[in-house]
Design an enzyme around this catalytic site. Structure first.
Site, PDB file in Angstrom:
ATOM      1  N   LYS A 186       0.372  -1.672   0.015  1.00  0.00           N
ATOM      2  CA  LYS A 186      -0.223   0.282  -0.196  1.00  0.00           C
ATOM      3  C   LYS A 186       0.957   1.131   0.297  1.00  0.00           C
ATOM      4  O   LYS A 186       1.590   1.377   0.113  1.00  0.00           O
ATOM      5  CB  LYS A 186      -0.969   0.453   0.624  1.00  0.00           C
ATOM      6  CG  LYS A 186      -1.894  -1.606   1.287  1.00  0.00           C
ATOM      7  CD  LYS A 186      -3.185  -1.013  -0.238  1.00  0.00           C
ATOM      8  CE  LYS A 186      -3.466  -2.842  -0.035  1.00  0.00           C
ATOM      9  NZ  LYS A 186      -4.441  -3.049   0.493  1.00  0.00           N
TER      10      LYS A 186
HETATM   11  C1  LIG Z   1      -5.649  -4.231   1.131  1.00  0.00           C
HETATM   12  C2  LIG Z   1      -7.136  -3.896   1.060  1.00  0.00           C
HETATM   13  C3  LIG Z   1      -7.357  -3.830   2.350  1.00  0.00           C
HETATM   14  C4  LIG Z   1      -7.360  -5.135   2.722  1.00  0.00           C
HETATM   15  O1  LIG Z   1      -6.131  -4.616   3.913  1.00  0.00           O
HETATM   16  P1  LIG Z   1      -5.103  -5.095   5.157  1.00  0.00           P
HETATM   17  O2  LIG Z   1      -4.710  -4.155   5.458  1.00  0.00           O
HETATM   18  O3  LIG Z   1      -4.366  -6.339   4.649  1.00  0.00           O
HETATM   19  O4  LIG Z   1      -5.599  -5.318   5.332  1.00  0.00           O
HETATM   20  C5  LIG Z   1      -9.445  -3.735   1.714  1.00  0.00           C
HETATM   21  N1  LIG Z   1      -9.783  -3.203   0.519  1.00  0.00           N
HETATM   22  C6  LIG Z   1      -9.261  -2.968   0.093  1.00  0.00           C
HETATM   23  C7  LIG Z   1      -9.547  -2.210  -1.709  1.00  0.00           C
HETATM   24  C8  LIG Z   1      -7.781  -3.632   0.003  1.00  0.00           C
HETATM   25  O5  LIG Z   1      -6.970  -2.761  -0.762  1.00  0.00           O
END
Ligand SMILES: *Cc1c(COP(=O)(O)O)cnc(C)c1O
Length: 382
Positions: A186
């Site tokens: 991210k």
């Molecule tokens: C990555 C992601 C999540 C989950 O994030 P985590 O921190 O891995 O739980 C939720 N929604 C979207 C759209 C994502 O891309």
């Protein structure tokens, strides 16, 4: 075997992140302690929100937010299917019922029109999860109005932020429950982690307890000088706390974030310039301002062929996302009738391809992606 010269993703860590982790380790506070509190303050300030509650993942952030709404069991919750599976899974885990809403084919997010259509089809929802897909800033207030809901029933999935802005304010600044991810891929990578931002002091206090079993005092508060071992559990929570080890990395990453976001925007603009006019390719929609550029998603009529050619040319790719209603367990849970309600999602899902976009991507690597894409669209490579 093809040598992959441009990986789909490589995380960037601030130079001072490693020393910060060692400091946390040597301090003896390796779970939720003073660094978490400092990170929360700094993250809230970055987003322009009154409160930030750091948690283990964005998945947990969304689940805690939904649980905190205190809705009756089985209440309908609108969600796009063009999202990560966990964002729909948590609706089920919170004992609520997912109701699918289609997306606009250009922004890849629900629009006031698709939300209104979902309400006409399925009735008024009790709540809605709003997804800022790829970092495209969504006007959650506009979607809330289309659903007939107050902001206090909107949970925003900002896993693809931070870095977006809407009407000059950071995305999340106006959120009742804005959920961020610090997963490895991210915009603010820590490895694992998440946070909820809110303007509501009561919600913040409840989430702070709910992220650690619902205990009214965490270890930091219980073992501070003058603290006491006594605590209560006023409402049930989860084991979803954030650690000082994560916070140490997060604080260093937060200082590096503006530079990383600037590089993402620069790379996105270079892609726009270089890819405009390629036959059979549609560029991602640009908002007036404020894209967080988590992903650069192109649409291709013959996605799978182009994807294979890119991979042969050593370029890594990804797809965001396989619509949740096409995943076996979710298809079963939602039922065939519900799965047939998102035709635009079904159409664009077969065309989407995410190409490399991350701060560590060099101009030379990006040029390689661009020429591989041009070659793949221009006919069979020689
Ligand atoms: C990555 C992601 C999540 C989950 O994030 P985590 O921190 O891995 O739980 C939720 N929604 C979207 C759209 C994502 O891309």
């Amino acid at each position: 075997m093809t040598v992959q010269t441009v990986p789909y993703f490589v995380p960037t860590f601030a130079d001072d992140a490693a020393d910060a982790v060692l400091d946390a380790l040597r301090s003896g506070w390796v779970t939720t302690g003073p660094r978490v509190a400092a990170f929360e303050e700094e993250f809230a300030a970055h987003v322009g929100a009154a409160h930030a509650i750091a948690v283990s993942t964005c998945t947990a952030a969304i689940e805690l937010s939904l649980r905190a709404l205190g809705l009756p069991e089985g209440s309908p919750v609108l969600t796009p299917s063009l999202t990560f599976c966990s964002a729909v899974g948590v609706i089920v885990n919170a004992r609520l019922r997912p109701v699918l809403v289609d997306v606009d084919e250009h922004t890849l997010t629900p629009s006031p029109e698709t939300v209104a259509a979902a309400v006409r089809r399925a009735g008024k929802p009790a709540a809605m999860v709003v997804t800022h897909m790829a970092g495209y800033p969504v006007d959650a207030k506009e979607l809330a109005a289309a659903a007939g809901l107050p902001m206090e029933r909107i949970v925003e999935d900002i896993a693809h932020g931070p870095g977006g802005t809407l009407r000059g304010a950071p995305v999340g600044a106006d959120s009742y429950a804005g959920c961020f991810s610090f997963y490895a891929t991210k915009n603010l990578p820590i490895g694992e982690g998440g946070a909820i931002v809110t303007y509501d002091a009561d919600l913040a206090a409840r989430l702070r307890a709910m992220r650690l079993h619902g205990m009214t005092k965490d270890a930091w508060k219980r073992y501070l000088p003058g603290g006491s071992w006594r605590y209560d559990v006023a409402e049930l929570g989860m084991k979803a706390n954030f650690t000082d080890m994560q916070a140490a990395i997060g604080r260093a990453q937060l200082r590096a974030l503006p530079g990383m976001q600037a590089r993402r925007a620069e790379l996105a603009a270079r892609y726009d310039d270089a890819l405009t006019g390629l036959p059979g390719l549609t560029l991602p929609q640009r908002p007036a301002t404020g894209h967080a550029w988590h992903l650069y998603q192109v649409r291709l009529a013959d996605r799978d062929t182009v994807d294979a050619r890119l991979n042969d040319a050593g370029v890594g790719t990804s797809v965001h996302f396989i619509p949740v209603h096409r995943l076996t367990a979710y298809a079963r849970l939602l039922g065939a009738e519900e799965c047939a309600t998102v035709p635009v999602t079904d159409r664009v899902a077969d065309e989407l391809l995410s190409i490399p976009l991350y701060p560590g991507l060099s101009d030379e690597q990006q040029d390689q992606v661009i020429s591989a894409l041009a070659g793949a669209l221009g006919g069979p490579p020689c």
